[in-house]
Each structure stands twice: as structure tokens, then as C-alpha cells.
Enzyme design. Structure first.
Site, mmCIF file in Angstrom:
data_model
loop_
_atom_site.group_PDB
_atom_site.id
_atom_site.type_symbol
_atom_site.label_atom_id
_atom_site.label_comp_id
_atom_site.label_asym_id
_atom_site.label_seq_id
_atom_site.Cartn_x
_atom_site.Cartn_y
_atom_site.Cartn_z
ATOM 1 C CG ASP A 53 -0.882 5.909 -1.900
ATOM 2 O OD1 ASP A 53 -1.209 5.893 -3.102
ATOM 3 O OD2 ASP A 53 -0.035 6.691 -1.451
ATOM 4 C CG ASP A 113 4.147 2.368 -7.556
ATOM 5 O OD1 ASP A 113 3.086 2.768 -8.082
ATOM 6 O OD2 ASP A 113 5.066 3.139 -7.213
ATOM 7 C CD GLU A 146 1.640 8.077 -7.493
ATOM 8 O OE1 GLU A 146 1.188 9.211 -7.273
ATOM 9 O OE2 GLU A 146 2.056 7.330 -6.580
ATOM 10 C CD GLU A 147 3.367 5.912 -3.589
ATOM 11 O OE1 GLU A 147 3.994 6.937 -3.267
ATOM 12 O OE2 GLU A 147 2.193 5.695 -3.242
ATOM 13 C CG HIS A 175 -0.171 4.381 -7.892
ATOM 14 N ND1 HIS A 175 0.555 3.776 -6.886
ATOM 15 C CD2 HIS A 175 -0.729 5.479 -7.325
ATOM 16 C CE1 HIS A 175 0.432 4.482 -5.766
ATOM 17 N NE2 HIS A 175 -0.347 5.515 -6.004
#
EC number: 3.4.11.4
Length: 410
Positions: free
Chosen positions: A142, A81, A176-177, A79
Site C-alpha cells: 500500500d 508514501d 495519501e496516508e 501514491h
């Protein structure tokens, strides 16, 4: 491969791609589109084919099959973001070559130190090249590490046609976050039978179980009266909010739970006499226990309504994603292949549940079984986030090996 990885990753983290749960657009922030456009150009430049980016910022591309065998199409996802927990603007990655143990000074002026006293795992990385923050932002490993690892793996496969593989699809997704990553993901257009998110943590993580997840919002109406004449008239919404929260088990919150234990987590509480709002996330691996947790919310709301009136409390609970184990177990061979790929690359697999969710949690329920694989990072979502370049290279090797094994076993 190591220098290529460093260059890619440090380039990506410098683009601010934090998502924003308060925005309804997809992607929720312009920065995600900026990185998506950068990825499109890079994918084309290294020879990835059929590169597309739709109006919602989903980027896809293809590595064509180079074998005569009938191999299932597999996908790799990460992802774009980064988390909203800590600022991701003006990230200044710091490179620490041949880490020798002990404290790492992230920011001398602010006296911010990454220390094995606080993070004992740090000592495992002696001899590694580590990338850290400068102590003022998160790093964004991440999931920009996952992006860098997928891109490097695809470049390697293109440059090494002697490695036989089936058709491979890659995708980079927004938001995603904030739980929306797969919402507008076109599974049919992606066209893979199975996929892997490269969104895990330390070396060896292999995950195919996630929480069942819901969000809850408790809105409370009170009655404000001058405190000098408030007897039998004032109803404090803030106090009702405290009562609501105190009826939940005090030991079933994130700081007291681990492994397969679920929890209630109060993420926001704003309140005054006239009105209050509490926001929660509800998590459990077991579907029945998950439903019991939601039922407890309903019961507490009902009990308080009986005291303060039917209109005093409005409870909204919305399911967010479900435990992907249910969808992956029927095709468990995809986990077994990832397990074998790790062992083949001298990585010890660590199979454990995700105490969270990935895009794969939702994609598995949309018909694309998607377990999760490590990136090599630790301490995500904060200023102490770091990643080992050597472990990023290992993740890339595992991706390449998964592609090779699918062809070999076809």
C-alpha cells in the site's frame, strides 16, 4: 511480466517513503522525493512521454493515443508514501515461491510467523508466489504495488502497439496516508476525464464508495492544585477527557463496525491534571449520519462546558473527504468498464464500499471521478502485510484491459 513485477516492486519498497503528519511540507518526507525521482527516470527509460515532477513531488506522465478514434483521456494513479502505523525503514522483502499452505516464518530470531490460523485468507494463495516482510517492518504494498502495476501496464502497452487505446495519463502522488494526497494535485494539468486509483486490497476489489470523513481535536484545560488541598479547587483535564469519551456510543468504534456502519475512533489521548488532548476520526457513509456524528461532538463539548466553564474545552472539527459515490454515480460507466475489464481477465469483481478513503475520494470532488481497483495485497500497514505476485499481474492485465475497452467503446 512476473519477473518484471517482482523486480520493480522489491526495488520500490526498499525506499523509505513513510509520510509524516507532523510536517507541513509537501511532500512531508524527503524519502518520497527520492522514490519520485527514481520513478521519473524509470518512466523515461520505458518510453512514457511528458514526464514531469513538480516542486511538491507529484509525478505525471503520458502514453499518447494510438487510435484515430476520439477516446476520453483516462488516468491511473497510485501514491508514493507508506503508512505511519508501523515502521517502513529498511524494508527487506521476502519471496516465497509456490506457497503450499500453512505457516510462513517471517523472522526466525524474533519468532514472527504469518499464519492462516490468524489470517485465514492466506490459504487462498496456495500455489502463488508471495512477497512478505521480514517481520520487522511493513511491506509497503500500500501503495507501491499500485505503482509497480501501473508501470508494468504502461510498459506493456508501449511494447504492444497492436493494443489500441486513447491517451493515458499516469500520476504518482505524495502524502495519501496522511490525507493530503490530492491537496496540491493539479487536476487541470493532469487533463484526464476519468481516472482510477490502483490502491485496493485483495483480488477483484472495485470500489466507488468511501466514507465521509472528519478529524476532531478536543483540547481541555484543567486546574492543578496539590492533591492534599484540592477539594473544590482541582479540575482534572484528564478526567474531563474520560467523561467526553464515555459520552460517545461505546459500540460505534472500528472494532465493532463493518460494512456500511460508521464509527468514532479515538486515535490519541494524552492527559494530565492541567491539560489533556483527545484526537478522533469520525466516519460514516451516509451524509446525514455523518453530520449527526459531528453534532454529537458539539453537544458533548457544550454540555461539559456548562459544568466546567466556557474555556475548559476547545473543540475543532475539520472535514477531510466525502463519499465519492455522489460524484461517480453520474458517470457510472467508468465502474462498469472496470467491472467488464476484470471479467475479461478472469477476475471476479467484488464491489464493496471502502472503509476508508483514497486519493480518489478527494479527486472526485475536484472534478476527476476516480474509483478504486485492487492491488492484490492484504494486511496493509503492518508486519503481516503480504501480496501475491500473480494477483499483481492480474491488476496489470486489468489496467491494460480498461485502456483497451475505452478505445473499443469510443
Amino acid at each position: 511480466m512476473k519477473e518484471e513485477m517482482i523486480q520493480r516492486f522489491t526495488s520500490y519498497v526498499k525506499v523509505d517513503t513513510q509520510s509524516d503528519a507532523d510536517k507541513e511540507s509537501c511532500p512531508s518526507t524527503e524519502g518520497q522525493l527520492n522514490l519520485a525521482r527514481q520513478l521519473v527516470e524509470e518512466m523515461k527509460s520505458i518510453g512514457i512521454q511528458e514526464v514531469t515532477m513538480d516542486e511538491n513531488g507529484y509525478v505525471m506522465g503520458t502514453i499518447p493515443s494510438n487510435t484515430d478514434k476520439d477516446v476520453p483521456t483516462i488516468g491511473f494513479l497510485a501514491h508514493i508514501d507508506t503508512a505511519t502505523d508501523f515502521t517502513g525503514k529498511n524494508v527487506k522483502p521476502q519471496l516465497h515461491e509456490n506457497y503450499q499452505g500453512g505457516d510462513i516464518t517471517l523472522n526466525e530470531d524474533l519468532h514472527i510467523v504469518l499464519s492462516p490460523t490468524q489470517f485465514p485468507n492466506l490459504q487462498k494463495y496456495q500455489g502463488h508466489t508471495l512477497i512478505t516482510t521480514d517481520g520487522t517492518t511493513l511491506l509497503g504494498a500500500d501503495n507501491k504495488a499500485g505503482i509497480a502495476e501501473i508501470m508494468t501496464a504502461m510498459h506493456y502497452l508501449i511494447e504492444h502497439p497492436e493494443i489500441k487505446h486513447g491517451k493515458i495519463r499516469v500520476a504518482f502522488t505524495p502524502d495519501e496516508e496522511i490525507g493530503r494526497g490530492p491537496h496540491k494535485f493539479d487536476v487541470e494539468a493532469f487533463g484526464a476525464s476519468y481516472a482510477y486509483t490502483i490502491d485496493g486490497g485483495p483480488l477483484g476489489e472495485l470500489q466507488y464508495e468511501s466514507f465521509n470523513a472528519a478529524g476532531a481535536k478536543v483540547s481541555i484545560k484543567g486546574n492543578n492544585v496539590h492533591p492534599g488541598t484540592a477539594k473544590d479547587k482541582m479540575v482534572s483535564a484528564a478526567k474531563i477527557g474520560m467523561l467526553f469519551h464515555n459520552k460517545l456510543p461505546s459500540d460505534e468504534s472500528p472494532e465493532y463496525t463493518e460494512g456500511y456502519e460508521g464509527f468514532f475512533h479515538l486515535t490519541k489521548f494524552v492527559g494530565e491534571v492541567e491539560e489533556a488532548e483527545l484526537q478522533y476520526i469520525i466516519r460514516d457513509f451516509d451524509k446525514d449520519k455523518f453530520n449527526d456524528r459531528k453534532a454529537l461532538f458539539e453537544k458533548i463539548a457544550s454540555d461539559l462546558k456548562a459544568i466546567y466553564g466556557e474555556n475548559s474545552i476547545n473543540l475543532k472539527i475539520q472535514d477531510q473527504y466525502y463519499n465519492m459515490r455522489e460524484k461517480i454515480e453520474p458517470v457510472k460507466h467508468i465502474v462498469d468498464i472496470a467491472h467488464e475489464a476484470m471479467e475479461n481477465r478472469s477476475v471476479t469483481p467484488v464491489i464493496e464500499p471502502i472503509r476508508g478513503g483514497t486519493d480518489g475520494s478527494q479527486l472526485s470532488y475536484k472534478g476527476l471521478p476516480t474509483p478504486n481497483i485492487f492491488t492484490g495485497g492484504e494486511n496493509f500497514h503492518g508486519k503481516y502485510e503480504f501480496i501475491s505476485v500473480e494477483n499483481m499481474v492480474k491488476a496489470t492485465e486489468v489496467i491494460v484491459e480498461i485502456a483497451r475497452l475505452f478505445e473499443e467503446k469510443a
